[in-house]
Design an enzyme around this catalytic site. Structure first.
Site, short mmCIF file in Angstrom:
data_model
loop_
_atom_site.label_atom_id
_atom_site.label_comp_id
_atom_site.label_asym_id
_atom_site.label_seq_id
_atom_site.Cartn_x
_atom_site.Cartn_y
_atom_site.Cartn_z
N LYS A 7 -47.83 71.03 -25.94
CA LYS A 7 -48.11 71.04 -27.10
C LYS A 7 -47.25 71.71 -28.19
O LYS A 7 -46.89 71.07 -29.39
CB LYS A 7 -49.37 71.91 -27.33
N ARG A 37 -60.27 77.22 -27.01
CA ARG A 37 -60.19 77.08 -25.60
C ARG A 37 -61.52 77.06 -24.84
O ARG A 37 -61.16 76.77 -23.74
CB ARG A 37 -59.24 78.47 -25.01
#
Ligand code: ADP
Ligand code: ADP
Ligand code: ZN
Length: 220
Positions: free
Chosen positions: A15, A90
């Site tokens: 990422k 998340r």
């Protein structure tokens, strides 16, 4: 025109590496909750001291803390052309909060890009990761060495560090926590027709190319 993006992927999926390219191209801020926590820890702020307890175990920082940080950040003026979120949400509770926040700010997500990598590969990625102390650029001892050994490609710095949560004992718990939470999140964005998945098990340049393709189709 603005572009509001979310980058998803398990720890080590790439990422941060891919975010660096995307934010350059669109001139939008890279908003990484992990980076925000690490900065707070190194500045020894009260929030940083609290967050460190969780991070060093590979656990998630509590949602109320994390969602508050994201709301403040998305409220800042540099997000007017868009933003790239990395590492948040998340879990589903955070995803619901993000919807509320972006609705309120009129900054709803345009696309979610998931970098998909076999978890078996991730331990090796995380254990080989090292970072420039000066500018935060990320390298890997096998897969992304600096062009000149010991010198950062981006800033010319000579000092590097390894993240304390990339220690083998922490990595395993961190991966377990995130693998369990990841699947429902993927479904969440699939249901909203926002999800694009790229194969992150290719070399860095090939992943960048696939992401560019997705983003250029969003423009049109
Ligand atoms: P994340 O931000 O998702 O945790 P990073 O971007 O920091 O992941 O990448 C984790 C490690 O793997 C870094 O050392 C990085 O240099 C390396 N890396 C990133 N993408 C690839 C790739 N496609 N192939 C091999 N190594 C990679
Ligand atoms: P990774 O390289 O593992 O993708 P990050 O830099 O995104 O790591 O996050 C590092 C740590 O910071 C996480 O293991 C977690 O403890 C904390 N953290 C980051 N983002 C969040 C979030 N959205 N919610 C809770 N904790 C977070
Ligand atoms: Zn550097």
């Amino acid at each position: 025109m603005s572009v509001n993006l979310l980058l998803m992927g398990l720890p080590g999926a790439g990422k941060g590496t891919q975010a660096a390219n995307i934010v350059d191209k669109y001139d939008i801020p890279h908003i990484s909750t992990g980076d925000i926590f690490r900065a707070a820890i190194s500045n020894k702020t009260p929030m940083g001291i609290e967050a460190k307890k969780y991070i060093d175990n590979g656990d998630l920082v509590p949602d109320d803390v994390t969602c508050g940080i994201v709301e403040d950040r998305l409220n800042q003026a540099d997000t007017k052309n868009g933003y790239l979120l990395d590492g948040f949400p998340r879990n589903i509770n955070q995803a619901n909060s993000l919807e509320v926040i972006t609705n309120k700010l009129d900054k709803n997500l345009d696309a979610v890009i998931e970098i998909n990598v076999d978890p078996k590969v991730l331990v090796e990625r995380l254990s080989g990761r090292f970072i420039c102390k000066n500018c935060g650029a990320t390298y890997h001892k096998l897969y992304k060495k600096p062009k000149v050994d010991g010198t950062c490609d981006v800033c010319g710095g000579h000092e590097f560090y390894q993240r304390s949560d990339d220690e083998p004992e922490t990595v395993k718990n961190r991966l377990d926590v995130n693998i369990e939470l990841n699947a429902p999140l993927i479904d969440f964005y699939k249901e909203r027709n926002l999800l694009f998945t790229v194969n992150g098990d290719q070399d860095i340049a090939a992943v960048t190319k696939d992401i560019d393709k997705i983003l250029s189709n969003l423009d049109s």
